[in-house]
Enzyme design. Sequence first.
Site, PDB file in Angstrom:
ATOM      1  CG  ASP A   1      -2.114  -0.945   1.024  1.00 36.90           C
ATOM      2  OD1 ASP A   1      -2.306  -1.441  -0.102  1.00 36.90           O
ATOM      3  OD2 ASP A   1      -2.848  -1.187   2.003  1.00 36.90           O
ATOM      4  N   GLY A   2       2.044   1.205   0.598  1.00 39.19           N
ATOM      5  CA  GLY A   2       2.919   2.375   0.580  1.00 39.19           C
ATOM      6  C   GLY A   2       3.333   2.749  -0.830  1.00 39.19           C
TER       7      GLY A   2
ATOM      8  CG  ASP B   1      -3.248   9.284   7.303  1.00 49.50           C
ATOM      9  OD1 ASP B   1      -2.140   9.664   6.888  1.00 49.50           O
ATOM     10  OD2 ASP B   1      -3.428   8.154   7.781  1.00 49.50           O
TER      11      ASP B   1
ATOM     12  NE  ARG C   1      -2.131  20.312  27.389  1.00 47.90           N
ATOM     13  CZ  ARG C   1      -1.666  19.474  28.297  1.00 47.90           C
ATOM     14  NH1 ARG C   1      -2.498  18.798  29.077  1.00 47.90           N
ATOM     15  NH2 ARG C   1      -0.366  19.281  28.426  1.00 47.90           N
TER      16      ARG C   1
ATOM     17  CG  ASP D   1       0.730  11.409  22.271  1.00 46.65           C
ATOM     18  OD1 ASP D   1       0.943  12.273  23.130  1.00 46.65           O
ATOM     19  OD2 ASP D   1       0.925  10.194  22.458  1.00 46.65           O
TER      20      ASP D   1
ATOM     21  CB  THR E   1      -8.274   0.326   6.464  1.00 48.95           C
ATOM     22  OG1 THR E   1      -7.771   0.861   5.236  1.00 48.95           O
ATOM     23  CG2 THR E   1      -9.751   0.000   6.316  1.00 48.95           C
TER      24      THR E   1
ATOM     25  CE1 TYR F   1      -0.987   6.512  14.426  1.00 51.81           C
ATOM     26  CE2 TYR F   1      -0.427   8.513  13.219  1.00 51.81           C
ATOM     27  CZ  TYR F   1      -0.395   7.763  14.382  1.00 51.81           C
ATOM     28  OH  TYR F   1       0.231   8.253  15.494  1.00 51.81           O
TER      29      TYR F   1
END
Length: 302
Positions: free
Chosen positions: A75-76, A150, A177, A179, A190, A192
């Site tokens: 997928d990358g 994303d 607030r 991460d 589907t 991250y």
Amino acid sequence: MPANDKHKTIALAVRHNTAGIEEPVRSVIGFLEQAGYRIVLEDDTAAHLGLPGMEALSIEAIGLQADLMIVMGGDGTMLGIARQLAPFDVPLVGINQGRLGFMTDIPIERMLPALGEILGGQAFEEKRTLLEARVVRDGAVIASGLAVNDVVVARGAGAGMVELKVSVDERFMYNQRSDGLIIATPTGSTAYALSAGGPLMHPTLNGIGMVPIAPHALSNRPIVLPDSSHIVIEVVSGRDVSVNFDMQTFASLAHGDQILIQRSPDTITFLHPEGWSYYDTLREKLHWNEYPSVEGKLTKGY
């Protein structure tokens, strides 16, 4: 299988440094050449494979000349190609040489029959949306990008929480607030976003997912917005904050920077073999058809 008038020039891109990829690539090229298609290689792929006598083109040239692109990898690999080809609307076919393969969904052992079905006109066509984002500092755009999966605003490794001010359609939503924050397409639900607790979204859904990463307040929950939304994220505080597009393009952020996110006017088109189902993909990749047996081993459910 005669050359279909709709697909005369076919481009091929391959994930680099994949052991044993040369033989499957030769099989695909031979299959397509025998059917009468013009085959071109993406220039990095051509340099990597070193196949003599093959025509090599840049992504831009492929966008202007190719009728179809086959991507062999994970997928990358597909993400990188899809983002570059989105403005040209070249249909994409994914052959899985990676692990999960939500987008490169054709198993390598079925690649030739599947390509025969697709090129013979028995294809399921699927449109996917993208996001576009701009980073604005002191009124000037300092970075921009497209995202198939994303746009992620996140703190650096070892840094404390980041505080983000979020507005949607010029209406204040919250100061958060956490991460970081994931803004995801249905395709990216589907990726991250899923690991951060976000909802699965069907690819045809007209929505944008907003998923907090480890929020300080547990009441900060994921939300799905209309894909007509204009989202503005402002960095209020935090160290080593950055924004990335599909985890492939990054920009460092300063306090006061704003990230403006909206749906891109471009789309990408995936071609699947006839009978393909998104639910089949989810069931296979997420192991929904497996359950623990009495002995504790995974068993297929039918």
